[in-house]
Design a protein around this motif. Structure first.
Motif, PDB file in Angstrom:
ATOM      1  N   GLN A  50       0.818  -1.213   0.000  1.00 53.29           N
ATOM      2  CA  GLN A  50       0.000   0.000   0.000  1.00 53.29           C
ATOM      3  C   GLN A  50       0.859   1.275   0.000  1.00 53.29           C
ATOM      4  N   ARG A  51       2.188   1.101  -0.068  1.00 52.53           N
ATOM      5  CA  ARG A  51       3.135   2.226  -0.090  1.00 52.53           C
ATOM      6  C   ARG A  51       2.993   3.120   1.148  1.00 52.53           C
ATOM      7  N   ARG A  52       2.795   2.477   2.293  1.00 52.47           N
ATOM      8  CA  ARG A  52       2.628   3.222   3.539  1.00 52.47           C
ATOM      9  C   ARG A  52       3.658   2.817   4.599  1.00 52.47           C
ATOM     10  N   LEU A  53       4.768   2.221   4.132  1.00 48.46           N
ATOM     11  CA  LEU A  53       5.855   1.838   5.028  1.00 48.46           C
ATOM     12  C   LEU A  53       7.022   2.806   4.821  1.00 48.46           C
ATOM     13  N   PHE A  54       7.384   3.525   5.887  1.00 49.04           N
ATOM     14  CA  PHE A  54       8.389   4.576   5.817  1.00 49.04           C
ATOM     15  C   PHE A  54       9.507   4.307   6.815  1.00 49.04           C
ATOM     16  N   ALA A  55      10.613   5.006   6.626  1.00 54.39           N
ATOM     17  CA  ALA A  55      11.729   4.901   7.568  1.00 54.39           C
ATOM     18  C   ALA A  55      12.354   6.256   7.794  1.00 54.39           C
ATOM     19  N   MET A  56      12.969   6.394   8.969  1.00 55.31           N
ATOM     20  CA  MET A  56      13.899   7.474   9.270  1.00 55.31           C
ATOM     21  C   MET A  56      15.292   6.890   9.275  1.00 55.31           C
ATOM     22  N   VAL A  57      16.270   7.685   8.895  1.00 53.43           N
ATOM     23  CA  VAL A  57      17.666   7.262   8.947  1.00 53.43           C
ATOM     24  C   VAL A  57      18.282   7.797  10.239  1.00 53.43           C
ATOM     25  N   TYR A  58      18.774   6.886  11.072  1.00 60.56           N
ATOM     26  CA  TYR A  58      19.320   7.280  12.369  1.00 60.56           C
ATOM     27  C   TYR A  58      20.653   8.006  12.182  1.00 60.56           C
TER      28      TYR A  58
END
Length: 228
Positions: A197-205
């Motif tokens: 669903q293109r609703r998986l996101f990430a932040m880069v630590y």
């Protein structure tokens, strides 16, 4: 159920088999790094965001962890008779966590840098995200082998790939758990639904991170802590 998380799930039920003899008579979250149990390092991150409802799931050597957490404001979700893995364990704990989005945090990693939960909270956008994972560039990890778990595009969305390692901290909407039939399952099953669903996101630590999943990870984490 799409606002700022008001609850945190601590994953502490696993067998810790990669630790070998160190977990023969104790659960992995009670192994010490720099003189303190891994669980204390994990609770430091959560305590900074209080007040939150905090839940830990227990299975392997559950009684030891229950005694250790007795004087902490942590509710316990015991998995009996079988361990439920991350997805099944989170779903079983929902009566204690509530229906809104939750932080989840693995209890076998050490972070050197800003509190990852603060960063996740400040970047959480529930209108477009079903999950926001804290990921670490491979070059900033210790105790980890392999090319990574995810790759990221310019919008922050992630896909299965290389370059970024999931660090074990995230914000996650939980309603999709109820559509999974298995009793015991990994959160990867839910992530795959979100990927579609293109609703998986990430932040880069921006800091460093150490996986304390194997005995050699203890020394690596202690050296990293000493360098901070």
């Amino acid at each position: 159920m799409t606002g700022t998380p008001q609850a945190a799930m601590l994953f502490a039920a696993g067998f810790g088999t990669r630790m070998g003899a160190l977990t023969k008579d104790r659960p992995k979250p009670l192994i010490k790094v720099s003189g303190r149990p891994l669980m204390d390092h994990t609770l430091d991150l959560v305590d900074a965001l209080r007040p939150l409802r905090v839940v830990a799931n227990l299975h392997y050597h559950a009684d030891q962890l229950a005694v250790y957490l007795a004087d902490r404001d942590v509710a316990l979700s015991r998995e009996e008779p079988h361990i439920l893995e991350t997805g099944g364990g989170l779903r079983a704990a929902l009566p204690l966590l509530g229906s809104g989005p939750v932080f989840t945090l693995n209890s076998d990693a050490i972070w050197a840098g800003p509190n990852p939960l603060y960063l996740l909270r400040d970047h959480w956008n529930p209108d477009e995200m079903d999950a926001l994972l804290m990921c670490v560039p491979v070059g900033q990890t210790l105790g980890h082998t392999g090319p990574g778990d995810f790759s990221q595009d310019s919008t922050g969305r992630i896909s299965r790939g290389t370059g970024l390692v999931y660090g074990g901290a995230q914000i996650l909407k939980t309603d999709g758990l109820h559509r999974i039939e298995e009793d015991a399952f990994s959160l990867n099953v839910l992530w795959d639904q979100m990927l579609e669903q293109r609703r998986l996101f990430a932040m880069v630590y921006p800091g460093r991170w150490c996986d304390v999943g194997r005995p050699e990870g203890i020394e690596l984490a202690e050296e990293m802590i000493a360098d901070v």
